[in-house]
Design an enzyme around this catalytic site. Structure first.
Site, PDB file in Angstrom:
ATOM      1  NE  ARG A 110      -3.842   0.597   1.964  1.00 43.84           N
ATOM      2  CZ  ARG A 110      -5.051   0.673   2.518  1.00 43.84           C
ATOM      3  NH1 ARG A 110      -5.248   1.379   3.625  1.00 43.84           N
ATOM      4  NH2 ARG A 110      -6.063   0.036   1.981  1.00 43.84           N
ATOM      5  CG  HIS A 137      -8.520   0.224  -2.731  1.00 45.96           C
ATOM      6  ND1 HIS A 137      -7.758  -0.886  -2.420  1.00 45.96           N
ATOM      7  CD2 HIS A 137      -9.157   0.571  -1.577  1.00 45.96           C
ATOM      8  CE1 HIS A 137      -7.928  -1.188  -1.142  1.00 45.96           C
ATOM      9  NE2 HIS A 137      -8.763  -0.327  -0.612  1.00 45.96           N
ATOM     10  CD  GLN A 140     -13.122  -1.816  -0.580  1.00 43.50           C
ATOM     11  OE1 GLN A 140     -12.296  -1.756   0.318  1.00 43.50           O
ATOM     12  NE2 GLN A 140     -14.327  -2.348  -0.401  1.00 43.50           N
ATOM     13  CG  ASP A 232     -13.468   6.298  -0.824  1.00 41.51           C
ATOM     14  OD1 ASP A 232     -13.404   6.049   0.402  1.00 41.51           O
ATOM     15  OD2 ASP A 232     -12.444   6.378  -1.546  1.00 41.51           O
ATOM     16  CB  CYS A 272     -14.208   1.136   0.251  1.00 42.80           C
ATOM     17  SG  CYS A 272     -13.611   2.825   0.381  1.00 42.80           S
ATOM     18  NE  ARG A 300     -10.283  -5.341   0.557  1.00 43.76           N
ATOM     19  CZ  ARG A 300      -9.513  -4.330   0.968  1.00 43.76           C
ATOM     20  NH1 ARG A 300     -10.075  -3.262   1.489  1.00 43.76           N
ATOM     21  NH2 ARG A 300      -8.196  -4.352   0.814  1.00 43.76           N
TER      22      ARG A 300
END
Ligand code: CP
Ligand code: NVA
Length: 317
Positions: A110, A137, A140, A232, A272, A300
């Site tokens: 990340r 991402h 996700q 988000d 998310c 996830r």
């Protein structure tokens, strides 16, 4: 090397690098692993394997779901904060990639700049997984596709409306929905649209899959007839200095009960997480009956177990 499946040894940097058929294989294995786990069975598909996880930004879900996922597959995961790696003192990415490849069977990272993940993947001889960059991402959205399929019974033709910032999550949603035949309307302020290059990729995918991709400034127009409403955070990691300005710019894009009414009582609410109640979404909607945010978070784990088993192991889809 003989490969057990055509995902073995591959990197997962963007959903764009995978075909719709390959994403279907991932989702099918995720469903299978999820149902087997619910029955209490362990699936040691990665016995003896190690995943290195490099974090240059904070995380709750990504870190824990990858770590628990590796454990449940019979392997182990190493949490590596870039501050505590020599990388944080300037050791080149390519050396980090080459050295880690001598110890571990996969690397998840990340970071900020997407080019860092690309460079890591270029020099690592083991699969590299994008655990979020400023651009994308993908893990996700893989989990979100699983959630939508579970809830709606299909992906093709499902209408998703995204409202808020044209950020990493919006970009991966554009790529994932357009690949898998979902229709996607994205509503952002004109100043924070998704990047034109990503929109162009999504439009090209849509030609193949029969999906419709639509970009607008109007959240009400976007959510009309939506099966899913997604948002988000307005301020992503690394943008903290812009927080006050962003609160003003994005205010008309909040998911609240008025906006949800436009879509109807059956629409799923997705986020998310982490969520900022009173900013991009109200507490009432986030915690309301239509919200599936905890299913997204749980998925996830299942989606990434499938991903790791296919990239790092010999599982067949
Ligand atoms: N959704 C997500 O990636 O959460 P974390 O930042 O907690 O990993
Ligand atoms: N867009 C958010 C997603 C967090 C999971 C960020 O990058 O901070």
């Amino acid at each position: 090397m003989h490969k057990e499946n055509n995902l073995q040894g591959r990197d997962f940097l963007s959903l764009q690098d995978f075909s719709a058929a390959e994403i279907r294989v991932l989702l099918a294995l995720a469903k299978d692993l999820k149902s087997r786990q619910k029955k209490g069975g362990l699936q040691p598909l990665l016995a003896g394997k190690t995943l290195a996880m490099i974090f240059e930004k904070p995380s709750t879900r990504t870190r824990i779901s990858f770590e628990v996922g590796m454990w449940q597959l019979g392997g182990t995961a190493l949490f590596l904060s870039s501050q505590e790696l020599q990388m944080g003192r300037g050791e080149p990415i390519k050396d980090t990639a080459a050295v880690l490849s001598r110890y571990v069977d996969g690397i998840m990272i990340r970071t900020f700049d997407h080019a860092v993940v690309q460079e890591l993947a270029r020099y690592a001889s083991v699969p590299v997984v994008n655990g979020l960059t400023d651009l994308l991402h993908p893990c996700q959205i893989l989990a979100d596709l699983l959630t939508i399929e579970e809830k709606m019974g299909r992906l093709q033709g499902v209408k998703v409306a995204y409202t808020g910032d044209g950020n990493n999550v919006a970009h991966s949603l554009l790529l994932g929905c357009s690949k898998m035949g979902l229709n996607l309307a994205v509503a952002t302020p004109p100043s924070h649209r998704p990047l034109p290059g990503v929109v162009a990729q999504a439009l090209a995918n849509a030609e193949q899959s029969g999906s419709k991709v639509f970009i607008t400034n109007d959240p009400l127009e976007a959510v009309k007839n939506a099966d899913v409403i997604y948002t988000d955070v307005w301020t992503s990691m690394g943008q903290e200095k812009e927080q006050a300005a962003r609160r003003k710019i994005f205010a008309p894009y909040q998911i609240n009960s008025n906006l949800v009414k436009t879509a109807g009582p059956e629409a799923l609410i997705m986020h998310c997480l982490p969520a900022y109640r009173g900013e991009e979404i109200t507490a009432q909607v986030l915690e309301g009956k239509q919200s599936v945010v905890l299913d997204q978070a749980e998925n996830r784990l299942h989606a990434q177990k499938a991903l790791l088993a296919l990239l790092m192991g010999t599982a067949r889809g």
